[in-house]
Enzyme design. Sequence first.
Site, PDB file in Angstrom:
ATOM      1  N   ARG A  75      -7.995 -20.591 -45.978  1.00  0.00           N
ATOM      2  CA  ARG A  75      -6.393 -20.337 -46.059  1.00  0.00           C
ATOM      3  C   ARG A  75      -5.984 -21.451 -45.425  1.00  0.00           C
ATOM      4  O   ARG A  75      -5.967 -21.516 -44.275  1.00  0.00           O
ATOM      5  CB  ARG A  75      -5.869 -18.757 -46.183  1.00  0.00           C
ATOM      6  CG  ARG A  75      -4.409 -19.129 -46.334  1.00  0.00           C
ATOM      7  CD  ARG A  75      -3.780 -17.608 -45.966  1.00  0.00           C
ATOM      8  NE  ARG A  75      -2.407 -17.992 -46.186  1.00  0.00           N
ATOM      9  CZ  ARG A  75      -1.343 -17.425 -45.224  1.00  0.00           C
ATOM     10  NH1 ARG A  75      -1.809 -16.918 -44.434  1.00  0.00           N
ATOM     11  NH2 ARG A  75      -0.112 -17.684 -45.658  1.00  0.00           N
ATOM     12  N   HIS A 118       4.422 -23.296 -45.854  1.00  0.00           N
ATOM     13  CA  HIS A 118       4.330 -22.030 -44.855  1.00  0.00           C
ATOM     14  C   HIS A 118       5.216 -23.069 -43.705  1.00  0.00           C
ATOM     15  O   HIS A 118       4.802 -23.691 -42.598  1.00  0.00           O
ATOM     16  CB  HIS A 118       2.765 -22.423 -44.141  1.00  0.00           C
ATOM     17  CG  HIS A 118       2.625 -21.370 -43.176  1.00  0.00           C
ATOM     18  ND1 HIS A 118       1.610 -20.375 -43.315  1.00  0.00           N
ATOM     19  CD2 HIS A 118       3.121 -20.920 -41.787  1.00  0.00           C
ATOM     20  CE1 HIS A 118       1.437 -19.343 -42.338  1.00  0.00           C
ATOM     21  NE2 HIS A 118       2.366 -19.892 -41.472  1.00  0.00           N
ATOM     22  N   GLU A 163       5.440 -15.513 -45.916  1.00  0.00           N
ATOM     23  CA  GLU A 163       6.380 -14.557 -44.893  1.00  0.00           C
ATOM     24  C   GLU A 163       7.927 -15.272 -45.024  1.00  0.00           C
ATOM     25  O   GLU A 163       8.283 -15.866 -44.216  1.00  0.00           O
ATOM     26  CB  GLU A 163       6.070 -14.757 -43.383  1.00  0.00           C
ATOM     27  CG  GLU A 163       4.688 -14.363 -43.189  1.00  0.00           C
ATOM     28  CD  GLU A 163       4.355 -14.349 -41.753  1.00  0.00           C
ATOM     29  OE1 GLU A 163       4.852 -14.949 -40.769  1.00  0.00           O
ATOM     30  OE2 GLU A 163       3.473 -13.411 -41.282  1.00  0.00           O
ATOM     31  N   ASN A 293       0.421 -10.249 -44.224  1.00  0.00           N
ATOM     32  CA  ASN A 293       0.215 -10.412 -42.984  1.00  0.00           C
ATOM     33  C   ASN A 293       0.253  -9.493 -41.986  1.00  0.00           C
ATOM     34  O   ASN A 293       1.502  -8.801 -41.905  1.00  0.00           O
ATOM     35  CB  ASN A 293       0.850 -11.890 -42.619  1.00  0.00           C
ATOM     36  CG  ASN A 293       0.321 -12.958 -43.177  1.00  0.00           C
ATOM     37  OD1 ASN A 293      -0.519 -12.993 -43.988  1.00  0.00           O
ATOM     38  ND2 ASN A 293       1.448 -13.957 -43.173  1.00  0.00           N
ATOM     39  N   TYR A 295       0.315  -7.542 -38.347  1.00  0.00           N
ATOM     40  CA  TYR A 295       0.159  -7.842 -36.919  1.00  0.00           C
ATOM     41  C   TYR A 295       0.257  -6.661 -36.014  1.00  0.00           C
ATOM     42  O   TYR A 295      -0.641  -6.217 -35.119  1.00  0.00           O
ATOM     43  CB  TYR A 295       0.769  -8.821 -36.028  1.00  0.00           C
ATOM     44  CG  TYR A 295       0.296 -10.492 -36.783  1.00  0.00           C
ATOM     45  CD1 TYR A 295      -0.655 -11.046 -36.022  1.00  0.00           C
ATOM     46  CD2 TYR A 295       0.829 -10.912 -37.709  1.00  0.00           C
ATOM     47  CE1 TYR A 295      -1.082 -12.152 -36.534  1.00  0.00           C
ATOM     48  CE2 TYR A 295       0.370 -11.959 -38.219  1.00  0.00           C
ATOM     49  CZ  TYR A 295      -0.688 -12.825 -37.677  1.00  0.00           C
ATOM     50  OH  TYR A 295      -1.293 -13.914 -38.062  1.00  0.00           O
ATOM     51  N   GLU A 351      -3.263 -12.744 -43.319  1.00  0.00           N
ATOM     52  CA  GLU A 351      -3.434 -12.860 -41.785  1.00  0.00           C
ATOM     53  C   GLU A 351      -3.577 -11.642 -40.964  1.00  0.00           C
ATOM     54  O   GLU A 351      -2.987 -10.646 -41.388  1.00  0.00           O
ATOM     55  CB  GLU A 351      -2.205 -13.776 -41.299  1.00  0.00           C
ATOM     56  CG  GLU A 351      -2.027 -14.823 -41.664  1.00  0.00           C
ATOM     57  CD  GLU A 351      -0.571 -15.678 -40.997  1.00  0.00           C
ATOM     58  OE1 GLU A 351      -0.204 -15.147 -40.145  1.00  0.00           O
ATOM     59  OE2 GLU A 351      -0.205 -16.502 -41.735  1.00  0.00           O
TER      60      GLU A 351
HETATM   61  C1  GBH Z   1       2.594 -15.151 -38.646  1.00  0.00           C
HETATM   62  O1  GBH Z   1       3.820 -14.830 -38.363  1.00  0.00           O
HETATM   63  C2  GBH Z   1       2.617 -16.618 -39.215  1.00  0.00           C
HETATM   64  O2  GBH Z   1       2.394 -16.640 -40.610  1.00  0.00           O
HETATM   65  C3  GBH Z   1       1.967 -17.367 -38.621  1.00  0.00           C
HETATM   66  O3  GBH Z   1       2.284 -18.859 -38.754  1.00  0.00           O
HETATM   67  C4  GBH Z   1       1.664 -17.292 -36.940  1.00  0.00           C
HETATM   68  O4  GBH Z   1       1.140 -18.364 -36.279  1.00  0.00           O
HETATM   69  C5  GBH Z   1       1.240 -16.074 -36.823  1.00  0.00           C
HETATM   70  O5  GBH Z   1       1.840 -15.153 -37.729  1.00  0.00           O
HETATM   71  C6  GBH Z   1       1.098 -15.469 -35.243  1.00  0.00           C
HETATM   72  O6  GBH Z   1       2.409 -15.424 -34.977  1.00  0.00           O
HETATM   73  O7  GBH Z   1       7.872  -5.496 -35.724  1.00  0.00           O
HETATM   74  O8  GBH Z   1       9.668  -6.284 -34.522  1.00  0.00           O
HETATM   75  O9  GBH Z   1       7.426  -6.313 -33.581  1.00  0.00           O
HETATM   76  C7  GBH Z   1       3.837 -13.705 -37.712  1.00  0.00           C
HETATM   77  C8  GBH Z   1       5.091 -13.012 -38.093  1.00  0.00           C
HETATM   78  C9  GBH Z   1       6.917 -11.434 -37.468  1.00  0.00           C
HETATM   79  C10 GBH Z   1       4.688 -11.032 -36.783  1.00  0.00           C
HETATM   80  C11 GBH Z   1       7.257 -10.586 -36.254  1.00  0.00           C
HETATM   81  C12 GBH Z   1       5.291  -9.996 -35.557  1.00  0.00           C
HETATM   82  C13 GBH Z   1       6.965  -8.806 -34.987  1.00  0.00           C
HETATM   83  C14 GBH Z   1       8.208  -8.168 -35.420  1.00  0.00           C
HETATM   84  N1  GBH Z   1       5.636 -12.180 -37.159  1.00  0.00           N
HETATM   85  N2  GBH Z   1       6.532  -9.650 -35.915  1.00  0.00           N
HETATM   86  S1  GBH Z   1       8.232  -6.375 -34.678  1.00  0.00           S
END
Ligand code: GBH
Length: 444
Positions: A75, A118, A163, A293, A295, A351
């Site tokens: 991707r 992006h 996103e 995505n 995290y 992601e």
């Molecule tokens: C992605 O964004 C991107 O697509 C990418 O480009 C980037 O490098 C990668 O992740 C790593 O950061 O729930 O309050 O803790 C990440 C999007 C948005 C993920 C905010 C974590 C934390 C919000 N992020 N989120 S909270």
Amino acid sequence: MKKFSKDFIFGTATSSYQIEGAVAVDGRTPSIWDTFSRTPGKVNGGDTGDVACDHYHRMEEDIEILKTLGVDSYRFSIAWPRIFPQQGQYNPEGMAFYKKLVNRLVEENIQPLVTIYHWDMPQWADDQGGWVNRDSVEWFMEFAKKCFEELDASVAKWLTHNEPWCAAMLGYHQGVHAPGHTNLEEALKAAHHILLSHGKAVQYYKDVFGGTKDIGITLNLSPVYAAGENVNDYLAANNFDGYLNRWFLDPLFKGQYPIDMMNLFSKFVHTYDFIQDGDLDIISTPTDFFGINFYNRALMEFSAASEFLFKPAYSDYPKSGMGWDISPNEFKELIHRLRKEYTHLPIYITENGAAFDDVLEADGQVHDKNRVDYVEKHLTAVAELNEEGMNIAGYYLWSLLDNFEWAFGYEKRFGIVYVDFQTQNRYLKDSAKRYAEVIASRSV
Ligand code: GBH
């Protein structure tokens, strides 16, 4: 041990501004991220994407790494200012890079999953208001059409946007991403125009262009929990869920914005007239799959002082190098909720990954045990979700390479491949070796 089906797609992900460099090569003009990163105080250490991983000149080497990993799919995203350096001026030289990339991937039997946008909007578009200007929908359409025309034959799947929450809320409300504005009304307009451009692109691709590949969108979603048992914390959690998740999920899947959030936001918004008749029908145009995505989970508590009554609460969970909770169980809860409340489409995890403080040893090894653990836990969760019939069709590890981590610059390393930014040498971390094993055995 958990098994994956033979059609499950294993991949890795990157994005154009984060890896390419070559910002003034072959006709590319600045994007909002060039401008933002060159503005003092915006990006950690004053880092920019000027060189990044120099992927623009090292594509072949990076494809070799993809082959070593054995991924089914890769991707990546397309830099809009390479394709339209000026408004209305198509630049075939910029497109040539992506043609070569998709063709090489296909030759190597690696399916290209292409993200059209992006976050690197051309500066010329921002000069006219960026995503706040409704004309941005037409500017994006012109860009998307060229991508379809020139690349569709070799592309496996399309993502319109990555996103929209980050592009709109981090860019126009929180001001921590380009273009760095802090205005909620602007952010809601930006979000609306991004979603509208998504729906229009899907309609165009299917009905006018006659495309036959799958097309969808990717959202960043975090399941939100209340820190305490009291009603105020539940209110905070509900509001954060509305701000982060429902503001995007509801228009896409239910054709409406969440009314509780419209109400809450209305203090800061003069009018919702930017939502015109018919827009929500376009935004909710059916897609072929849904990208997520993932995290971390979010834990929220009540804060009377904050504009939407929430603030992050103390969490005793183990953390990644970003300080984000490691929460594979909550990832499963998120998917259950999506299945119940939103969609039965095939889901791709477009992601998932983590930053940690990696150490490059003298012998070229990087023993990133914490990242190996993170990936194993989330892949196990994916496999368990599929045992429950949740239809997760693929998983893309973020990221192939250490790269320009937006406002954090090069300090945060998300790669499964270590990049020495002095030499541009690449080193497979233990996580890359482990991922290659998982892919080869289709089990974790
Ligand atoms: C992605 O964004 C991107 O697509 C990418 O480009 C980037 O490098 C990668 O992740 C790593 O950061 O729930 O309050 O803790 C990440 C999007 C948005 C993920 C905010 C974590 C934390 C919000 N992020 N989120 S909270």
